[in-house]
Scaffold this motif. Structure first.
Motif, mmCIF file in Angstrom:
data_model
loop_
_atom_site.group_PDB
_atom_site.id
_atom_site.type_symbol
_atom_site.label_atom_id
_atom_site.label_comp_id
_atom_site.label_asym_id
_atom_site.label_seq_id
_atom_site.Cartn_x
_atom_site.Cartn_y
_atom_site.Cartn_z
ATOM 1 N N ALA A 111 0.861 -1.177 0.000
ATOM 2 C CA ALA A 111 0.000 0.000 0.000
ATOM 3 C C ALA A 111 0.896 1.225 0.000
ATOM 4 O O ALA A 111 1.888 1.289 0.722
ATOM 5 N N ILE A 112 0.555 2.198 -0.839
ATOM 6 C CA ILE A 112 1.407 3.375 -1.017
ATOM 7 C C ILE A 112 0.535 4.567 -1.363
ATOM 8 O O ILE A 112 -0.569 4.400 -1.908
ATOM 9 N N SER A 113 1.021 5.762 -1.047
ATOM 10 C CA SER A 113 0.279 6.973 -1.398
ATOM 11 C C SER A 113 -0.071 6.979 -2.879
ATOM 12 O O SER A 113 0.759 6.673 -3.736
ATOM 13 N N SER A 114 -1.280 7.363 -3.175
ATOM 14 C CA SER A 114 -1.726 7.411 -4.564
ATOM 15 C C SER A 114 -0.841 8.323 -5.413
ATOM 16 O O SER A 114 -0.644 8.074 -6.603
ATOM 17 N N THR A 115 -0.269 9.365 -4.786
ATOM 18 C CA THR A 115 0.560 10.307 -5.547
ATOM 19 C C THR A 115 1.902 9.707 -5.950
ATOM 20 O O THR A 115 2.578 10.248 -6.839
#
Length: 331
Positions: A111-115
């Protein structure tokens, strides 16, 4: 993801050599938080920064266990609150996945920041996406971080390295004359990437040869070798030029010739790609993505490994065996 599902990850809980500290294990699959996406990782990349983080353990004071590797590529399979569901199924390249957090791309999912999950153009492969990340973003900021360079002369030091190869291409695409500093064996490759001249940094008389290569002076340096630039490069730099330095591995504590720089108004701008402002980072990622979509970036893959060979991949980068990107397939 179904309840109780798990993923495979490589991790370490202490600093040291890859073979001594990295282990393959299973852990519960993550859930994307607000503003995050869940990515099914297809390719992970091992960069020198990933090796340095492990050998020094510099973030282990913040996290009990770290899953390494900053760059990679994959497919978005779920989104957190605030992220459009239309992103599910999108092919993405990942940037700085393990910077300031414990979960990098040495993982079958993350899971990672969408940006930090940027859409891959249809023409680009997962391997292409895994190559760019930190090296290409660093090169973009090193070349274009202060604005346009069209019609200017840009010196790219360490031009035959991961960042340098992209620096040459980005400067050329931006309309600059490109001087590459590298070993002669790479001069033909660098010419194909856009360098007008390659200057051998190992031969005597470097200051004179840089001036000969750039008779109208150098306006900007995308710099992996700050100590070398300060010692030999200043006579070739124009007044009000900029040295954008992201490394000085040959000498991490270079002598600063302040008077010489002062009276020519030469600006020294050290930077870490991980410490850019939000707007600077967004500009770099957008710029790299635009060049990738336009087909203006060539990638140099030096080695490929399978997921079970993550230790060997880290060792190959750590010992300098890989000339180019080191990619690990994730299955």
């Amino acid at each position: 993801m179904s309840a109780g599902s798990s993923i495979r990850v490589w991790s370490y809980a202490k600093a040291g050599a890859a073979r001594d500290v990295m282990q393959l294990e299973r852990m519960p699959a993550p859930e994307p938080a607000a503003g995050e996406v869940l990515v099914d990782t297809k390719v992970s990349a091992v960069n020198p920064t990933d090796v340095k983080r492990r050998t020094t353990g510099r973030e282990l004071g913040r996290f009990a266990r770290i899953i390494p590797n900053n760059d990679g590529a994959g497919i978005i399979v779920a989104v957190g609150e605030g992220v459009s569901g239309e992103r599910i199924g999108e092919h993405v390249w990942l940037f700085a996945a393990q910077a300031g957090r414990p979960h990098g791309t040495a993982s079958s999912m993350l899971a990672i920041s969408s940006t930090l999950a940027i859409e891959l153009p249809k023409s680009a492969s997962f391997a292409d996406g895994a190559c760019i990340g930190v090296p290409a973003a660093t090169a973009w900021h090193g070349v274009l971080g202060d604005g346009a360079v069209a019609g200017k002369t840009v010196l790219v030091t360490g031009a035959g390295g991961r960042v340098g190869r992209y620096g040459v291409q980005i400067a050329k695409a931006a309309g600059a004359k490109v001087i590459a500093l590298s070993r002669p064996a790479k001069s033909e490759e660098l010419a194909r990437l856009g360098a007008s001249t390659t200057v051998d940094y190992t031969a005597p008389g470097l200051a004179d040869r840089l001036q000969a290569a750039a008779p109208d002076g150098i306006d900007r340096v995308c710099d992996a070798a700050l100590a070398l630039t300060l010692e030999h490069g200043l006579p070739a730099l124009n007044p009000r030029s900029v040295i954008a330095a992201y490394a000085s591995d040959l000498n991490p504590a270079p002598v600063l010739p302040f008077g010489q720089m002062l009276y020519a108004n030469i600006a020294l701008k050290p930077f870490s790609i991980f410490a850019l402002s939000d707007s600077q980072r967004a500009a770099a990622l957008a710029g790299v993505s635009e060049l990738l979509s336009a087909g203006k970036l060539r990638h140099h893959v030096g080695a490929r490994f399978e997921f079970d060979q993550m230790v060997e991949a880290h060792e190959a980068v750590e010992t300098g065996q890989v000339d180019g990107a080191c990619l690990v397939g994730v299955r």
